[in-house]
Design a protein around this motif. Structure first.
Motif, mmCIF file in Angstrom:
data_model
loop_
_atom_site.group_PDB
_atom_site.id
_atom_site.type_symbol
_atom_site.label_atom_id
_atom_site.label_comp_id
_atom_site.label_asym_id
_atom_site.label_seq_id
_atom_site.Cartn_x
_atom_site.Cartn_y
_atom_site.Cartn_z
ATOM 1 N N LEU A 105 0.833 -1.202 0.000
ATOM 2 C CA LEU A 105 0.000 0.000 0.000
ATOM 3 C C LEU A 105 0.868 1.251 0.000
ATOM 4 O O LEU A 105 1.993 1.231 0.505
ATOM 5 C CB LEU A 105 -0.892 0.020 1.246
ATOM 6 N N PRO A 106 0.366 2.329 -0.559
ATOM 7 C CA PRO A 106 1.099 3.592 -0.440
ATOM 8 C C PRO A 106 1.047 4.062 1.011
ATOM 9 O O PRO A 106 0.183 3.631 1.778
ATOM 10 C CB PRO A 106 0.326 4.535 -1.362
ATOM 11 N N PRO A 107 1.961 4.919 1.433
ATOM 12 C CA PRO A 107 1.929 5.409 2.817
ATOM 13 C C PRO A 107 0.575 6.015 3.172
ATOM 14 O O PRO A 107 -0.045 6.690 2.351
ATOM 15 C CB PRO A 107 3.039 6.463 2.843
ATOM 16 N N GLY A 108 0.120 5.742 4.386
ATOM 17 C CA GLY A 108 -1.155 6.277 4.836
ATOM 18 C C GLY A 108 -1.036 7.709 5.311
ATOM 19 O O GLY A 108 0.052 8.290 5.305
ATOM 20 N N PRO A 109 -2.145 8.303 5.736
ATOM 21 C CA PRO A 109 -2.135 9.711 6.136
ATOM 22 C C PRO A 109 -1.395 9.971 7.438
ATOM 23 O O PRO A 109 -1.064 11.116 7.742
ATOM 24 C CB PRO A 109 -3.627 10.044 6.277
ATOM 25 N N GLY A 110 -1.134 8.944 8.225
ATOM 26 C CA GLY A 110 -0.368 9.129 9.450
ATOM 27 C C GLY A 110 -1.053 10.018 10.463
ATOM 28 O O GLY A 110 -0.420 10.867 11.093
ATOM 29 N N ILE A 111 -2.367 9.796 10.637
ATOM 30 C CA ILE A 111 -3.137 10.623 11.566
ATOM 31 C C ILE A 111 -2.587 10.522 12.991
ATOM 32 O O ILE A 111 -2.676 11.470 13.784
ATOM 33 C CB ILE A 111 -4.626 10.208 11.549
ATOM 34 N N GLY A 112 -1.978 9.385 13.325
ATOM 35 C CA GLY A 112 -1.468 9.180 14.678
ATOM 36 C C GLY A 112 -0.468 10.244 15.112
ATOM 37 O O GLY A 112 -0.341 10.522 16.307
ATOM 38 N N ALA A 113 0.221 10.856 14.140
ATOM 39 C CA ALA A 113 1.214 11.883 14.483
ATOM 40 C C ALA A 113 0.565 13.090 15.147
ATOM 41 O O ALA A 113 1.212 13.808 15.917
ATOM 42 C CB ALA A 113 1.970 12.318 13.227
ATOM 43 N N LEU A 114 -0.726 13.308 14.876
ATOM 44 C CA LEU A 114 -1.410 14.465 15.460
ATOM 45 C C LEU A 114 -1.563 14.341 16.964
ATOM 46 O O LEU A 114 -1.768 15.345 17.654
ATOM 47 C CB LEU A 114 -2.790 14.639 14.812
ATOM 48 N N THR A 115 -1.484 13.141 17.497
ATOM 49 C CA THR A 115 -1.637 12.952 18.938
ATOM 50 C C THR A 115 -0.466 13.547 19.718
ATOM 51 O O THR A 115 -0.553 13.701 20.941
ATOM 52 C CB THR A 115 -1.769 11.458 19.293
ATOM 53 N N ALA A 116 0.628 13.859 19.029
ATOM 54 C CA ALA A 116 1.777 14.484 19.688
ATOM 55 C C ALA A 116 1.636 16.001 19.752
ATOM 56 O O ALA A 116 2.479 16.679 20.343
ATOM 57 C CB ALA A 116 3.075 14.118 18.958
ATOM 58 N N TRP A 117 0.569 16.525 19.154
ATOM 59 C CA TRP A 117 0.303 17.959 19.182
ATOM 60 C C TRP A 117 -0.104 18.373 20.594
ATOM 61 O O TRP A 117 -0.384 17.531 21.449
ATOM 62 C CB TRP A 117 -0.837 18.260 18.221
ATOM 63 N N ASP A 118 -0.152 19.682 20.851
ATOM 64 C CA ASP A 118 -0.724 20.135 22.119
ATOM 65 C C ASP A 118 -2.189 19.706 22.151
ATOM 66 O O ASP A 118 -2.831 19.538 21.107
ATOM 67 C CB ASP A 118 -0.570 21.645 22.270
ATOM 68 N N ARG A 119 -2.747 19.541 23.347
ATOM 69 C CA ARG A 119 -4.044 18.885 23.487
ATOM 70 C C ARG A 119 -5.183 19.646 22.807
ATOM 71 O O ARG A 119 -6.077 19.043 22.217
ATOM 72 C CB ARG A 119 -4.368 18.677 24.968
ATOM 73 N N THR A 120 -5.165 20.979 22.870
ATOM 74 C CA THR A 120 -6.240 21.753 22.252
ATOM 75 C C THR A 120 -6.202 21.625 20.734
ATOM 76 O O THR A 120 -7.241 21.432 20.087
ATOM 77 C CB THR A 120 -6.146 23.233 22.670
ATOM 78 N N SER A 121 -5.013 21.712 20.149
ATOM 79 C CA SER A 121 -4.879 21.574 18.693
ATOM 80 C C SER A 121 -5.297 20.183 18.237
ATOM 81 O O SER A 121 -5.970 20.025 17.215
ATOM 82 C CB SER A 121 -3.438 21.855 18.268
ATOM 83 N N TRP A 122 -4.912 19.158 19.002
ATOM 84 C CA TRP A 122 -5.289 17.799 18.656
ATOM 85 C C TRP A 122 -6.794 17.610 18.773
ATOM 86 O O TRP A 122 -7.425 16.954 17.942
ATOM 87 C CB TRP A 122 -4.533 16.813 19.537
ATOM 88 N N ALA A 123 -7.419 18.221 19.785
ATOM 89 C CA ALA A 123 -8.873 18.122 19.945
ATOM 90 C C ALA A 123 -9.590 18.740 18.744
ATOM 91 O O ALA A 123 -10.574 18.175 18.231
ATOM 92 C CB ALA A 123 -9.303 18.816 21.239
ATOM 93 N N LYS A 124 -9.120 19.893 18.289
ATOM 94 C CA LYS A 124 -9.741 20.543 17.134
ATOM 95 C C LYS A 124 -9.554 19.708 15.868
ATOM 96 O O LYS A 124 -10.485 19.573 15.052
ATOM 97 C CB LYS A 124 -9.136 21.942 16.941
ATOM 98 N N ALA A 125 -8.355 19.150 15.684
ATOM 99 C CA ALA A 125 -8.093 18.323 14.507
ATOM 100 C C ALA A 125 -8.945 17.046 14.538
ATOM 101 O O ALA A 125 -9.490 16.630 13.507
ATOM 102 C CB ALA A 125 -6.607 17.964 14.453
ATOM 103 N N ARG A 126 -9.080 16.460 15.712
ATOM 104 C CA ARG A 126 -9.894 15.245 15.858
ATOM 105 C C ARG A 126 -11.349 15.535 15.491
ATOM 106 O O ARG A 126 -11.976 14.758 14.756
ATOM 107 C CB ARG A 126 -9.789 14.719 17.288
ATOM 108 N N GLN A 127 -11.875 16.635 15.995
ATOM 109 C CA GLN A 127 -13.259 16.990 15.690
ATOM 110 C C GLN A 127 -13.430 17.298 14.212
ATOM 111 O O GLN A 127 -14.465 16.960 13.604
ATOM 112 C CB GLN A 127 -13.692 18.191 16.535
#
Length: 312
Positions: A254-276
Motif C-alpha cells: 500500500l502507499p503510505p497512509g495519512p499518518g493521523i497518529g502523528a497528530l496525537t503528539a500535538w498540544d491537546r487543544t490543537s489535537w482536539a480541534k483536529a480530531r473533531q
C-alpha cells in the motif's frame, strides 16, 4: 482515514500449545478486586503534618533568608485560612472514598494543554521488552509479538480477576487498592478543547464484554489485531508474530497512509480541534477513533523515521 483501517483475524494453526497459566483461572483463593469495597477511604493527613512536609521539601531549595520568610508564611497560613481549608477537606472526605483522586487526575493529566508525549507519557515498560527478547537490530516484529503476548496475558488475568492482589508487608500483609488496574488496558485520554477526558472500556468477565484487540500503527495506516482466540484465551507469541508479518506484508503493498497518529503528539487543544475536524469530514472516522481508543493498547511499527544507528 476510515479507508485505512483493516481487520486481521487469526487464520493459522497455533505453533505450540498455550503456556501453562501461572495463576489458576478456575478457583483462585482471592479475586483481584474482592477487597475494594472493604478498604478504608484515603485519610486526610493532619494539617501540621502537611505543613511540616512542605517546609522540609522547600528547605534544600532556597537560601536561609528565603526559608525564614516561607516559614513565617506557612505559620500564618496554618493559624488562619489553613484551618478552614483543612475542615473543608475533612468534610469532602466524609463523602468520598478518595478525596484526592479527581483533583489529581485533572491537575496532573486532564487539564494541562501541553503535548502528553513529552510532558506526561515520557517513559514506559521498555525493560520488559528487552527481558523477553534481547534487543537486536532487525527483530522488531519478534519483540513486538512477545510484548503483545505478555500484555495480553496480563490483560486476561485481570479480566478473569486472578491477577494477584498486592499486599503491604509493612502494614501486616493487608491488601492494597487494586482500582488503578482498571485503567491499565482499554483506556484512552481523549483530547478536549479545555480539558481532556478518559474513555475506559475495560470490564472483567463478570461485568461484561471487553474489546480484545490491539491497534497496530504502521506506515501511516492502522490495523485491528485480535489477540484473543475463540476460547477467549490469549493467542500465542508465534501466532502473533505471523499476524504482524501479515500486516507488514499487506502494508508494504500500500502507499503510505495519512499518518493521523502523528497528530496525537500535538498540544491537546490543537489535537482536539483536529480530531473533531476529522469527525466532521466523515462520521466513519468517529468509528475508527472509537476502535483505537477502546483497544487493549496501541503499538507502533512505523519505520519512516528509522534511526541510522542502534536498534530498530
Amino acid at each position: 482515514m476510515h479507508d485505512n483501517v483493516n481487520s486481521t483475524r487469526p487464520t493459522l494453526s497455533l505453533v505450540y500449545s498455550k503456556v501453562n497459566t501461572i495463576v489458576s483461572m478456575e478457583s483462585p483463593q482471592e479475586r483481584t478486586f474482592q477487597y475494594q469495597d472493604n478498604l478504608p477511604p484515603l485519610p486526610v493527613p493532619p494539617l501540621d503534618q502537611t505543613l511540616d512536609k512542605y517546609l522540609q521539601s522547600v528547605k534544600p531549595l532556597v537560601k536561609d533568608e528565603d526559608y525564614k520568610k516561607t516559614e513565617k508564611l506557612v505559620k500564618e497560613f496554618g493559624d488562619g485560612s489553613g484551618r478552614q481549608l483543612q475542615q473543608q477537606l475533612l468534610e469532602k472526605a466524609k463523602h468520598s472514598r478518595n478525596w484526592l483522586e479527581e483533583w489529581w487526575l485533572d491537575t496532573a493529566y486532564l487539564i494541562p494543554r501541553d503535548s502528553i508525549a513529552v510532558s506526561v507519557n515520557y517513559s514506559g515498560p521498555f525493560p520488559l521488552c528487552y527481558d523477553l527478547w534481547p534487543a537486536k537490530y532487525g527483530t522488531q516484529m519478534e519483540r513486538s509479538s512477545m510484548l503483545i503476548y505478555a500484555y495480553g496475558y496480563q490483560w486476561n488475568l485481570l479480566r478473569n480477576e486472578v491477577f494477584p492482589v498486592v499486599k503491604a508487608k509493612a502494614m501486616g500483609n493487608k491488601p492494597m487498592c487494586m482500582n488503578q488496574n482498571y485503567t491499565v488496558f482499554n483506556v484512552c485520554q481523549v483530547p478536549g478543547i479545555h480539558k481532556d477526558h478518559l474513555v475506559s472500556a475495560f470490564r472483567t468477565k463478570s461485568e461484561g464484554s471487553c474489546p480484545g484487540y490491539v491497534a497496530v500503527f504502521i506506515n501511516g495506516h492502522v490495523f485491528r489485531l485480535d489477540i484473543i482466540d475463540e476460547d477467549d484465551e490469549p493467542i500465542t507469541q508465534p501466532e502473533l508474530y505471523k499476524q504482524l508479518l501479515s500486516i507488514k506484508s499487506t502494508c508494504d503493498s500500500l502507499p503510505p497512509g495519512p499518518g493521523i497518529g502523528a497528530l496525537t503528539a500535538w498540544d491537546r487543544t490543537s489535537w482536539a480541534k483536529a480530531r473533531q475536524h476529522l469527525i466532521d469530514i466523515d462520521a466513519d472516522n468517529l468509528k475508527t477513533f472509537n476502535m483505537i481508543e477502546t483497544s487493549i493498547m496501541c503499538i507502533s511499527l512505523d519505520t519512516q523515521n528509522t534511526p541510522t544507528s542502534g536498534e530498530q
